[in-house]
Design a protein around this motif. Structure first.
Motif, PDB file in Angstrom:
ATOM      1  N   ILE A   1       0.860 -50.467  18.843  1.00  0.00           N
ATOM      2  CA  ILE A   1       0.848 -50.652  17.387  1.00  0.00           C
ATOM      3  C   ILE A   1       1.799 -49.669  16.704  1.00  0.00           C
ATOM      4  CG2 ILE A   1      -0.571 -50.438  15.304  1.00  0.00           C
ATOM      5  CD1 ILE A   1      -2.941 -51.456  16.981  1.00  0.00           C
ATOM      6  N   VAL A   2       1.707 -48.400  17.087  1.00  0.00           N
ATOM      7  CA  VAL A   2       2.554 -47.364  16.469  1.00  0.00           C
ATOM      8  C   VAL A   2       4.026 -47.643  16.737  1.00  0.00           C
ATOM      9  CG1 VAL A   2       3.188 -44.925  16.541  1.00  0.00           C
ATOM     10  CG2 VAL A   2       0.784 -45.573  16.488  1.00  0.00           C
TER      11      VAL A   2
ATOM     12  N   LEU B  42      -5.790 -46.736  25.499  1.00  0.00           N
ATOM     13  CA  LEU B  42      -4.879 -46.054  24.575  1.00  0.00           C
ATOM     14  C   LEU B  42      -3.539 -46.779  24.453  1.00  0.00           C
ATOM     15  CD1 LEU B  42      -5.514 -42.319  25.555  1.00  0.00           C
ATOM     16  CD2 LEU B  42      -6.601 -43.685  23.773  1.00  0.00           C
TER      17      LEU B  42
ATOM     18  N   VAL C 170      -6.861 -37.403  15.020  1.00  0.00           N
ATOM     19  CA  VAL C 170      -7.071 -38.111  16.282  1.00  0.00           C
ATOM     20  C   VAL C 170      -8.410 -37.722  16.904  1.00  0.00           C
ATOM     21  CG1 VAL C 170      -6.237 -38.366  18.644  1.00  0.00           C
ATOM     22  CG2 VAL C 170      -4.626 -38.413  16.743  1.00  0.00           C
TER      23      VAL C 170
ATOM     24  N   CYS D  92       1.197 -41.726  21.720  1.00  0.00           N
ATOM     25  CA  CYS D  92       1.411 -42.425  20.447  1.00  0.00           C
ATOM     26  C   CYS D  92       2.230 -41.649  19.416  1.00  0.00           C
ATOM     27  CB  CYS D  92       0.065 -42.791  19.813  1.00  0.00           C
ATOM     28  SG  CYS D  92      -1.001 -43.780  20.870  1.00  0.00           S
TER      29      CYS D  92
ATOM     30  N   CYS E 183       5.334 -50.727  14.796  1.00  0.00           N
ATOM     31  CA  CYS E 183       5.507 -50.424  13.367  1.00  0.00           C
ATOM     32  C   CYS E 183       6.804 -49.652  13.128  1.00  0.00           C
ATOM     33  CB  CYS E 183       4.324 -49.627  12.837  1.00  0.00           C
ATOM     34  SG  CYS E 183       2.800 -50.573  12.665  1.00  0.00           S
TER      35      CYS E 183
ATOM     36  N   VAL F 195      -3.241 -49.698  23.399  1.00  0.00           N
ATOM     37  CA  VAL F 195      -3.321 -50.513  22.177  1.00  0.00           C
ATOM     38  C   VAL F 195      -2.742 -49.770  20.972  1.00  0.00           C
ATOM     39  CG1 VAL F 195      -4.846 -51.716  20.577  1.00  0.00           C
ATOM     40  CG2 VAL F 195      -5.286 -51.829  23.049  1.00  0.00           C
ATOM     41  N   PRO F 196      -3.237 -48.555  20.658  1.00  0.00           N
ATOM     42  CA  PRO F 196      -2.609 -47.833  19.545  1.00  0.00           C
ATOM     43  C   PRO F 196      -1.156 -47.472  19.822  1.00  0.00           C
ATOM     44  CG  PRO F 196      -4.195 -46.427  20.701  1.00  0.00           C
ATOM     45  CD  PRO F 196      -4.408 -47.819  21.186  1.00  0.00           C
ATOM     46  N   GLN F 197      -0.808 -47.249  21.080  1.00  0.00           N
ATOM     47  CA  GLN F 197       0.582 -46.948  21.421  1.00  0.00           C
ATOM     48  C   GLN F 197       1.482 -48.120  21.041  1.00  0.00           C
ATOM     49  OE1 GLN F 197       1.750 -47.046  25.591  1.00  0.00           O
ATOM     50  NE2 GLN F 197       2.946 -45.174  25.348  1.00  0.00           N
TER      51      GLN F 197
ATOM     52  N   VAL G  28      -3.788 -39.150  23.419  1.00  0.00           N
ATOM     53  CA  VAL G  28      -3.427 -40.042  22.310  1.00  0.00           C
ATOM     54  C   VAL G  28      -2.140 -39.557  21.650  1.00  0.00           C
ATOM     55  CG1 VAL G  28      -4.098 -40.892  20.033  1.00  0.00           C
ATOM     56  CG2 VAL G  28      -5.797 -40.771  21.856  1.00  0.00           C
TER      57      VAL G  28
END
Length: 234
Positions: free
Chosen positions: A164-165, A158, A83, A112, A168, A160-162, A108
């Motif tokens: 996505i993760v 942040l 990260v 996430c 998934c 956005v990646p949260q 992050v």
């Protein structure tokens, strides 16, 4: 997007925006008080989740095995380094110093890669119950507010990646749902509760040396241990 994940991501974004607006106006004593309350709330959530267990012995064994795996592969250190490296590349050319990058990396990981978040996303995919992430959204909103006031514009990004993760994890859990029994879900909830409890201890400063990310493998191991325990012992 599932309601639990949507609520948590939106709450994180809203908190970060408010943090940007109030900036440094938030008193230090209030930040400390809020941080302690967040930790206590996480501990409470953890205790409630642990009580959902079907076989406590299977849960404890799963967490022990997960901890061993996480420690052996240095999972938390690997995530920290990864990260930090990504954040450093994204912010190259700016005035960000090493301390700032480390702080962003911590945020992050918190948003996430936290044990409660992973558990909540998987749980919503397996059971359709988004209550864990909805409850967590309150914690994340306040946390994002604090870090937004400290770190600035990068905190809202942040989310956005949260998203996505968590999405998934939600999709993966849906694929394995036909193979999961109610007993396995109960023990999975309890394993997630132990991780949440540890996160709360760390957040309050009661046990800062707990490497919560190293416990994440237990969220996978618990399914196999719970199934084997139920088949052998009942």
């Amino acid at each position: 997007m599932p309601i639990g994940i949507t609520t948590d991501v939106c709450a994180t974004f809203a908190g970060a925006i408010v943090g940007l607006i109030i900036g440094k106006k938030l008193p230090e004593y209030l930040k400390t008080a809020l941080n302690n309350i967040l930790g206590i709330a996480a501990i409470t959530m953890g205790v409630v989740l642990i009580m959902r267990q079907h076989t406590l012995s299977a849960v404890v064994l799963s967490v022990i095995l997960g901890c061993i795996v996480g420690e052996v592969i240095h999972l938390e250190s690997l995530v920290n380094k990864g990260v930090t490296g990504i954040v450093g590349k994204l912010m190259s050319g700016t005035n960000a110093d090493e301390a700032f990058l480390i702080q962003v990396s911590v945020v992050v990981i918190l948003f996430c890669f936290g044990g409660t978040g992973w558990y909540g996303a998987l749980n919503e995919g397996l059971t359709g119950d988004g209550s864990i992430l909805i409850t967590k959204s309150i914690l994340d909103c306040v946390t994002a507010l604090i870090f937004g006031s400290l770190l600035g514009k990068i905190v809202p990004l942040l989310c956005v990646p949260q998203a996505i993760v968590y999405t998934c994890l939600f999709l993966v859990s849906g694929l394995v749902q036909p193979f999961i029994t109610p007993e396995m879900i109960q023990d999975f909830s309890a394993a997630g509760g132990i991780i949440t409890l540890c996160a709360g201890f760390r957040l309050t400063g009661m046990k800062r040396d707990i490497k919560v990310l190293n416990l994440l493998p237990s969220l996978i191991i618990v399914f196999f241990v719970s199934a084997a325990w139920t088949a052998l012992i009942g």
